[in-house]
Scaffold this motif. Structure first.
Motif, short mmCIF file in Angstrom:
data_model
loop_
_atom_site.label_atom_id
_atom_site.label_comp_id
_atom_site.label_asym_id
_atom_site.label_seq_id
_atom_site.Cartn_x
_atom_site.Cartn_y
_atom_site.Cartn_z
N VAL A 244 15.39 -27.70 -22.19
CA VAL A 244 15.28 -26.36 -21.60
C VAL A 244 15.77 -25.32 -22.60
O VAL A 244 16.47 -25.64 -23.57
N ASP A 245 15.42 -24.06 -22.36
CA ASP A 245 15.80 -22.98 -23.27
C ASP A 245 17.19 -22.43 -22.98
O ASP A 245 17.84 -21.87 -23.86
N GLU A 246 17.65 -22.53 -21.73
CA GLU A 246 18.97 -22.03 -21.35
C GLU A 246 19.45 -22.79 -20.13
O GLU A 246 18.66 -23.40 -19.41
N VAL A 247 20.77 -22.74 -19.90
CA VAL A 247 21.36 -23.46 -18.77
C VAL A 247 22.32 -22.53 -18.04
O VAL A 247 22.66 -21.45 -18.53
N SER A 248 22.78 -22.98 -16.87
CA SER A 248 23.79 -22.26 -16.10
C SER A 248 25.04 -23.14 -15.99
O SER A 248 25.00 -24.33 -16.32
N CYS A 249 26.10 -22.55 -15.51
CA CYS A 249 27.32 -23.34 -15.32
C CYS A 249 27.10 -24.48 -14.32
O CYS A 249 27.71 -25.54 -14.45
N ASP A 250 26.26 -24.24 -13.32
CA ASP A 250 25.98 -25.30 -12.35
C ASP A 250 25.32 -26.50 -13.01
O ASP A 250 25.52 -27.65 -12.56
N THR B 106 23.16 -29.54 -31.39
CA THR B 106 22.46 -28.27 -31.20
C THR B 106 23.14 -27.54 -30.05
O THR B 106 24.17 -28.00 -29.53
N TYR B 107 22.58 -26.41 -29.62
CA TYR B 107 23.21 -25.66 -28.52
C TYR B 107 22.16 -24.90 -27.74
O TYR B 107 21.05 -24.66 -28.22
N ARG B 108 22.55 -24.54 -26.50
CA ARG B 108 21.70 -23.76 -25.61
C ARG B 108 22.55 -22.65 -24.96
O ARG B 108 23.72 -22.88 -24.63
N PRO B 109 21.97 -21.46 -24.75
CA PRO B 109 22.71 -20.38 -24.08
C PRO B 109 23.10 -20.76 -22.66
O PRO B 109 22.33 -21.42 -21.96
N VAL B 110 24.30 -20.33 -22.25
CA VAL B 110 24.77 -20.49 -20.88
C VAL B 110 24.75 -19.11 -20.24
O VAL B 110 25.57 -18.24 -20.59
N VAL B 111 23.82 -18.88 -19.32
CA VAL B 111 23.52 -17.52 -18.87
C VAL B 111 24.63 -16.87 -18.05
O VAL B 111 24.74 -15.64 -18.02
#
Length: 256
Positions: free
Chosen positions: A92-98, A160-165
């Motif tokens: 995925v391009d970004e994730v949430s805390c959940d 690697t890394y993904r933004p956490v919205v």
């Protein structure tokens, strides 16, 4: 303003993840006779370094004690989660805390995001540093949420890394002791705020003088003498209404 005497050098502290190269380059172009010394310090120690006079100013992470320090916010970073390259989150391009709820998420002792407890499952022990936590992520035993600059600083080919919205964010500021606002600090403020070299703000009098002298020479060279009242400076005497009328020439008229 205090400290009007120029010091032999300007000492700039900066915390991990901050890249001062652009501002240092501009400083060296504008003040070649005043060396700029860089001092990298851990984020938690930056206030102590500034308060103790070990640096004139610092690129630090907010918040700072505004009863002691002045601060100019510069930018706010994106927060990311660092994961192994084969982790499911890379799809995925970004994730949430959940999305991190079922993951072990490390909370290093030098955390700069300011939350009491990150999302996910806590590790058995808190890593001492962000660098230590990165090593544990590479070992496949958990994940790490950090500002993007720290993910880049500790880059590894297997991570690697993904933004956490919806995670907290970290802001970077230029800060200095309020009672030690020297001319050189003002000069650096002008640089980070993007002021031009001809700006009268944030520049010492020694810098302003050459620019003012150059401007005065340019003005003097470009000044033209004004014509006397009622006369045209550029119009030819034979053209227009400014000169005498030319005699009309032609065949003589026949007398009757």
């Amino acid at each position: 303003m205090t400290g009007t005497d120029a010091s032999p050098s300007f000492r700039l502290a900066y915390v991990p993840g901050v890249t001062p190269a652009k501002w240092v380059r501009i400083w060296n172009e504008r003040l070649p006779d005043v060396p700029l010394t860089l001092l990298q310090v851990p984020a938690a120690e930056a206030p102590k370094v500034l308060r103790g006079g070990e640096a004139d100013a610092g690129l630090v992470r907010l918040p700072v004690d505004r009863t002691v320090f002045s601060a100019i916010p510069l930018y706010t970073e994106t927060t990311v989660v660092v994961v192994p390259k084969d982790h499911v989150m890379t799809a995925v391009d970004e994730v949430s805390c959940d999305d991190l709820a079922d993951e072990v998420v490390f909370h290093p002792l030098d955390d700069v995001l300011g939350w009491e407890r990150p999302p996910g499952e806590p590790a058995f022990e808190r890593p001492a540093t962000t660098e230590d936590a990165i090593e544990l992520v590479a070992a496949g035993v958990g994940l790490l949420v950090v500002p993007q600059s720290l993910a880049r600083l500790h880059h590894r080919r297997d991570l690697t890394y993904r933004p956490v919205v919806d995670a907290p964010q970290s802001s970077v500021a230029l800060s200095w002791p309020e009672d030690a606002t020297t001319d050189l600090v003002e000069d650096f403020i002008g640089i980070v705020r993007g002021r031009t070299v001809n700006s009268t703000r944030g520049r010492s009098p020694a810098q302003q003088a050459p620019a003012e002298a150059k401007r005065q020479r340019t003005d003097a060279a470009g000044t033209r003498r004004k014509p006397a009242p009622g006369k045209s400076a550029d119009r030819s005497p034979r053209s227009g209404s400014g000169g005498p009328r030319a005699a009309r020439r032609g065949k003589p008229r026949r007398r009757s």
